[in-house]
Write an enzyme that holds these catalytic residues in place. Structure first.
Site, PDB file in Angstrom:
ATOM      1  CE  LYS A  13      -2.474  -1.006   3.715  1.00  0.00           C
ATOM      2  NZ  LYS A  13      -1.920  -2.322   4.115  1.00  0.00           N
ATOM      3  NE  ARG A  88      -4.565  -1.789   9.359  1.00  0.00           N
ATOM      4  CZ  ARG A  88      -3.456  -1.172   8.928  1.00  0.00           C
ATOM      5  NH1 ARG A  88      -3.457   0.106   8.661  1.00  0.00           N
ATOM      6  NH2 ARG A  88      -2.359  -1.864   8.762  1.00  0.00           N
ATOM      7  NE  ARG A 123       6.869  -3.445   5.953  1.00  0.00           N
ATOM      8  CZ  ARG A 123       5.545  -3.317   5.968  1.00  0.00           C
ATOM      9  NH1 ARG A 123       4.926  -2.775   4.934  1.00  0.00           N
ATOM     10  NH2 ARG A 123       4.848  -3.744   6.999  1.00  0.00           N
ATOM     11  NE  ARG A 156       5.903  -1.186  10.127  1.00  0.00           N
ATOM     12  CZ  ARG A 156       4.757  -1.082   9.445  1.00  0.00           C
ATOM     13  NH1 ARG A 156       4.742  -0.444   8.295  1.00  0.00           N
ATOM     14  NH2 ARG A 156       3.645  -1.589   9.910  1.00  0.00           N
ATOM     15  NE  ARG A 167       1.349  -5.392  11.132  1.00  0.00           N
ATOM     16  CZ  ARG A 167       2.290  -4.968  10.292  1.00  0.00           C
ATOM     17  NH1 ARG A 167       3.471  -5.553  10.286  1.00  0.00           N
ATOM     18  NH2 ARG A 167       2.046  -3.999   9.476  1.00  0.00           N
TER      19      ARG A 167
HETATM   20  P1  AMP Z   1       0.484   0.079   8.897  1.00  0.00           P
HETATM   21  O1  AMP Z   1       1.737   0.864   8.820  1.00  0.00           O
HETATM   22  O2  AMP Z   1      -0.619   0.661   8.043  1.00  0.00           O
HETATM   23  O3  AMP Z   1       0.677  -1.391   8.653  1.00  0.00           O
HETATM   24  O4  AMP Z   1      -0.042   0.219  10.408  1.00  0.00           O
HETATM   25  C1  AMP Z   1       0.736  -0.227  11.499  1.00  0.00           C
HETATM   26  C2  AMP Z   1      -0.119  -0.380  12.748  1.00  0.00           C
HETATM   27  O5  AMP Z   1      -0.723   0.886  13.071  1.00  0.00           O
HETATM   28  C3  AMP Z   1      -1.267  -1.355  12.651  1.00  0.00           C
HETATM   29  O6  AMP Z   1      -0.887  -2.704  12.854  1.00  0.00           O
HETATM   30  C4  AMP Z   1      -2.183  -0.833  13.756  1.00  0.00           C
HETATM   31  O7  AMP Z   1      -1.691  -1.172  15.043  1.00  0.00           O
HETATM   32  C5  AMP Z   1      -2.028   0.673  13.600  1.00  0.00           C
HETATM   33  N1  AMP Z   1      -3.011   1.223  12.619  1.00  0.00           N
HETATM   34  C6  AMP Z   1      -2.749   1.839  11.431  1.00  0.00           C
HETATM   35  N2  AMP Z   1      -3.875   2.213  10.820  1.00  0.00           N
HETATM   36  C7  AMP Z   1      -4.890   1.810  11.621  1.00  0.00           C
HETATM   37  C8  AMP Z   1      -6.317   1.884  11.530  1.00  0.00           C
HETATM   38  N3  AMP Z   1      -6.924   2.439  10.482  1.00  0.00           N
HETATM   39  N4  AMP Z   1      -7.033   1.364  12.551  1.00  0.00           N
HETATM   40  C9  AMP Z   1      -6.444   0.807  13.639  1.00  0.00           C
HETATM   41  N5  AMP Z   1      -5.120   0.688  13.769  1.00  0.00           N
HETATM   42  C10 AMP Z   1      -4.339   1.183  12.783  1.00  0.00           C
END
Ligand code: AMP
Length: 212
Positions: A13, A88, A123, A156, A167
């Site tokens: 993404k 999400r 990553r 990360r 996840r």
């Molecule tokens: P990402 O970088 O988009 O994979 O997000 C990393 C982490 O941030 C996720 O595993 C969640 O803990 C939190 N997070 C990001 N976006 C959301 C969302 N829309 N709703 C809830 N948690 C989020």
């Protein structure tokens, strides 16, 4: 043009958002990046979200919805944006509908779990500017150093193998139903996330040209 990017963690993404922004002159809004910034800064928000994020769980809807609501009020969103990682959950999508934010298309990057696991393991992310690399597919010019800002590339915390599985579970249970939600609204476009970055970008751009 206002867009949403859906897909499992590691589907690409962030990488695709960057390409689309370049092409259409719109901005990317990544809730994951905003949450990581809050964590780094040690703010109240950072303290609230730390345990969710580090264990691969979703941050509660009300917190994320508030973050996005405030972000979308800023002037730089007026020319268009991509929401990367939001919504999400179905309640987040409903909250976005209630905000009366016009969404033109929802792009889903479809990628099976085995590909995701392999991809996330390699990553690396710049600790300074959040640029994304991969040890095999998107190598930096100098190992461990960001091409853009010379920051250090790190894995990360939530990209560790045990957290990846959590996840993915959360994705299938809580985020995948969004595909149907937006299909019903006639906005969903699905692209193949397994055929490489360039191919996915081409598929996305083809779908978006008809939106302009
Ligand atoms: P990402 O970088 O988009 O994979 O997000 C990393 C982490 O941030 C996720 O595993 C969640 O803990 C939190 N997070 C990001 N976006 C959301 C969302 N829309 N709703 C809830 N948690 C989020």
């Amino acid at each position: 043009m206002n867009l949403i990017l859906l897909g499992a963690p590691g589907a690409g993404k962030g990488t695709q958002a960057k390409e689309i922004c370049k092409k259409f002159g719109i901005i990317s809004i990544s809730t994951g990046d905003m949450i990581r910034d809050a964590l780094r800064s040690g703010s109240d928000l950072g303290l609230k979200v730390k345990s969710y994020m580090e264990t691969g769980k979703l941050v509660p809807d009300d917190i994320v919805v508030d973050i996005v609501k405030e972000r979308l009020k800023k002037d730089d969103c007026k020319n268009g944006f991509i929401l990367d990682g939001f919504p999400r959950t179905i309640p987040q999508a409903e909250a976005l509908d209630i905000m009366a934010v016009k969404i033109d298309k929802v792009i889903d990057i479809d990628t099976p779990d085995d590909v995701i696991v392999a991809r996330i393991s390699g990553r690396r992310v710049c600790e300074k500017c959040a640029a994304i690399y991969h040890m095999e597919n998107i190598k930096p010019k100098v190992e461990g150093i960001c091409d853009v800002c010379s920051g250090t590339l790190l894995k990360r915390k939530d990209d560790e193998p045990s957290t990846i599985m959590e996840r993915l579970k959360v994705y299938h249970e809580q985020s995948e139903p969004l595909k149907d939600y937006y299909k019903k609204q006639g906005k969903l476009v699905s692209v193949d996330g397994t055929k490489g970055i360039k191919n996915a970008t081409e598929e996305i751009l083809k779908a978006l040209v008809n939106t302009l």
